[in-house]
Structures are given as structure tokens and as C-alpha cells.
Design an enzyme around this catalytic site. Structure first.
Site, short mmCIF file in Angstrom:
data_model
loop_
_atom_site.label_atom_id
_atom_site.label_comp_id
_atom_site.label_asym_id
_atom_site.label_seq_id
_atom_site.Cartn_x
_atom_site.Cartn_y
_atom_site.Cartn_z
N CYS A 37 0.83 -1.20 0.00
CA CYS A 37 0.00 0.00 0.00
C CYS A 37 0.87 1.26 0.00
CB CYS A 37 -0.91 0.02 1.22
SG CYS A 37 -2.06 1.41 1.24
N CYS A 64 -8.79 -0.80 2.87
CA CYS A 64 -8.24 0.46 2.39
C CYS A 64 -8.78 0.76 0.99
CB CYS A 64 -6.71 0.37 2.37
SG CYS A 64 -5.89 1.79 1.62
#
Length: 350
Positions: A37, A64
């Protein structure tokens, strides 16, 4: 789960080879991410690791929106390679392919393909191919072209190799399987238990089914449908003694019954089931924990499917596997029976 120091290193370096192998959750935001990420790296003290996105969700974390860890469509190349390898193996209908040849076709080294394959699926490419070949063999046997044609059509070099494994994989010889179980003897006993009606069925080699339900006649019909051409008949004294041991176990009056089994399963299912038999009475494990213990930390969903496929309830204690967040999860014979079993086992130890 794998060594957390290794996982944290993967997060801090955003190592792409770990993408799809685990996710991490951030306690302050309650969000979980892929190791790659691009968001700002969190403090180590506030990070938790999970084998699967489902495990993170069960623990109360949200996916996310930047890295989309739950989105299969955005999977990293490592996962795509494993999927591609599965497609190649399946299309070969049981014909052997070497690990090196498979790696050349999907990209990457044989070592990394083997490692990623086992991590994601819980089995090696060879074991996966063997499962595919067994499925092809079953289909060919049902087609009625004869055992020899089916054996060689599935890629086995000789019929002796198939017969050596048939008791464990087919539950009977290939010839018997091709006849829908014709000639196989299956005996059963049905008795009331604290969990409702209990059916225990066995072949001469061991217990092949343990079923729970509310209707004894329905349980018998289900058994006969599973063995349409076998000789299915009421059991003998041996089977009556076995079912008495299982009922005593449910009542908390005896330890886990260790009876001989005669069930068909894949290599992965056996790995899961053997691990389930190690869970002590009164204890539970999560699907993710079982996956980690068999060396397949991202295979929690496959573990759940193996539990659901368990044909011998109680003898393989799939009721002792629960969700990561503490929820009971599913149970083929009903969640209320699972709750009663676990409560009874804990009460026995109290």
C-alpha cells in the site's frame, strides 16, 4: 501466521512478492492494507497481521480504498501466476508437467512458484495436479469406458499406482467406483443422541459417514443416495459399539473416539483434517490459525471449505474451528449443534 518480523519488513519495504500473502491492520484507523500500500507507513506498535482480508474484516477492520486489499481483480502478479498455473494444470487433464516447465509458462523461478503456490493454496503444484488427475479419473470411470482406459487417460503410468492409492482417494477400488459402489458393503446404525438423530456408517475398512439430523429416515435416504449401487444395510455389533462410543463422547462421558476411517479426500483436506484432530477437547482454533499451522497462511477460506466437506462429524472435530473474531462460523449440521458441542466440551473441563 508467518514470522511477524518478516511480515513487518515486507510492509516497510513494500515488497511486491508478499502482496496477496497477508494483509495488515492499523489499530488507530481500523483500516487494513496490502503490504504494498502506498499510504504512509504506520507505527509498528499499532499494526496487526492477518492471513486473509476476511480475517481482518472479522476483527473489525475496513478495507483500504487506495490499495483495495479485498479486490481480487487487482491482485499482484504472484497471485496471477498461481492462477495461471492452476489453469495450465487443469487443462492438461492429468498429464504431468514439471515444475520448471510450469514456471517457464507463467514466468518466474520454479522456487518462487512452488513457494507462492503452497502459500496461497496450501498444496504444492504437484499435489494440485494429483487432485486434478484424480478428478479426471473419476469422470472417466463414470463415463463407462473401462478401468484401463480411465487409468491411462488420466495420465497414470500403470493401474497398480492407482490401486495403491484408491482406498484413500476414491474410498474403494477404481472398478467398484466405476460401478457406483456396486459390490461395496456399507452398514449403518441410527440412534438418538443429545444432538438429535445420529447416523454412523462404515465399510469393512472403517467409518465412512457420521451424520446428524432430526429425521432418521431422511438420514438413511441421504446415505443411500451417496452410495447408489452399494449394498447398504443395518449395521452389526461392531458398528453399534462404535456409535455408542461417539454418543458417550457427545455426552462428555468419554474422550475423543479414535476409530478407523474410510473417507475420500484430497491431499489438502487430509492436511486440514489431521490438524483438526490435534485440537484438544474444550479448545478452539480459527480458520486462519489452522491455515497457518499447515503452512498455508492465506488459505483460510480453503480450510473452511475442507471443514464443510468433512464426512465424519465429531470424529474429525470441525466444530472446534471458529472465526477469527470469536464468531462460531458455519457448521454443516447447524450452528446450534456447534454451539451445544462447544459448550458441552468446555463444561466437561470446568
Amino acid at each position: 501466521m508467518l514470522d511477524e518480523r518478516m511480515l513487518w519488513t515486507a510492509v516497510t519495504t513494500r515488497d511486491p512478492k508478499w502482496d496477496g500473502m497477508f494483509v495488515y491492520g492499523v489499530a488507530s484507523t481500523r483500516i487494513f492494507c496490502r503490504p504494498t500500500c502506498p499510504s504512509r507507513r504506520p507505527r509498528r506498535a499499532g499494526v496487526r497481521f492477518f492471513a486473509t482480508p476476511e480475517s481482518a474484516s472479522e476483527a473489525g477492520f475496513r478495507a483500504c480504498r487506495r490499495c483495495r486489499p479485498s479486490d481480487l481483480a487487482s491482485a499482484e502478479p504472484a497471485i496471477a501466476r498461481v492462477r495461471r498455473a492452476c489453469e495450465i494444470i487443469a487443462r492438461r487433464s492429468g498429464r504431468a508437467v514439471s515444475l520448471a516447465a510450469l514456471a517457464r509458462q507463467v514466468g518466474g523461478s520454479p522456487y518462487h512458484l512452488q513457494r507462492t503456490f503452497r502459500t496461497l493454496l496450501g498444496v504444492s503444484p504437484r499435489e494440485y495436479a494429483e487432485t486434478c488427475r484424480l478428478g479426471y479419473l473419476r469422470a472417466e470411470l463414470r463415463n463407462g469406458d473401462g478401468v484401463s482406459a480411465a487409468v491411462y487417460g488420466a495420465g497414470y503410468g500403470s493401474s497398480s499406482r492407482v490401486y495403491e492409492k484408491s482406498a484413500r482417494t476414491l474410498g474403494m477400488t477404481p472398478a467398484t467406483y466405476a460401478r457406483g459402489g456396486a459390490g461395496e458393503h456399507v452398514h449403518f446404525v441410527i440412534t438418538p443422541s443429545p444432538l438429535g438423530q445420529m447416523l454412523v456408517a462404515a465399510t469393512p475398512r472403517g467409518v465412512c459417514r457420521v451424520k446428524l439430523g432430526d429425521d432418521a429416515a431422511a438420514l438413511e435416504r441421504e446415505l443411500r443416495a451417496e452410495y447408489p449401487a452399494a449394498q447398504v444395510a443395518p449395521g452389526d455389533d461392531r458398528l453399534s459399539a462404535w456409535i455408542a462410543r461417539i454418543v458417550d463422547f457427545v455426552k462428555g462421558e468419554s474422550p475423543d473416539p479414535r476409530l478407523p476411517l474410510d473417507v475420500r479426500a484430497t491431499a489438502f483436506q487430509w492436511r486440514v483434517w489431521r490438524e483438526l484432530q490435534k485440537i484438544p477437547r474444550g479448545m478452539t482454533r480459527s480458520y486462519a490459525e489452522i491455515a497457518a499451522r499447515i503452512g498455508a497462511p492465506t488459505a483460510a477460506r480453503a480450510v473452511a471449505r475442507a471443514c464443510a466437506a468433512n464426512p465424519v462429524a465429531l470424529l474429525i472435530p470441525c466444530h472446534r474451528v471458529v472465526q477469527t473474531g470469536g464468531g462460531l462460523g458455519g457448521y454443516h449440521w447447524g450452528v446450534e449443534r456447534k454451539r451445544a458441542l462447544l459448550a458441552g466440551e468446555r463444561g466437561t473441563l470446568a
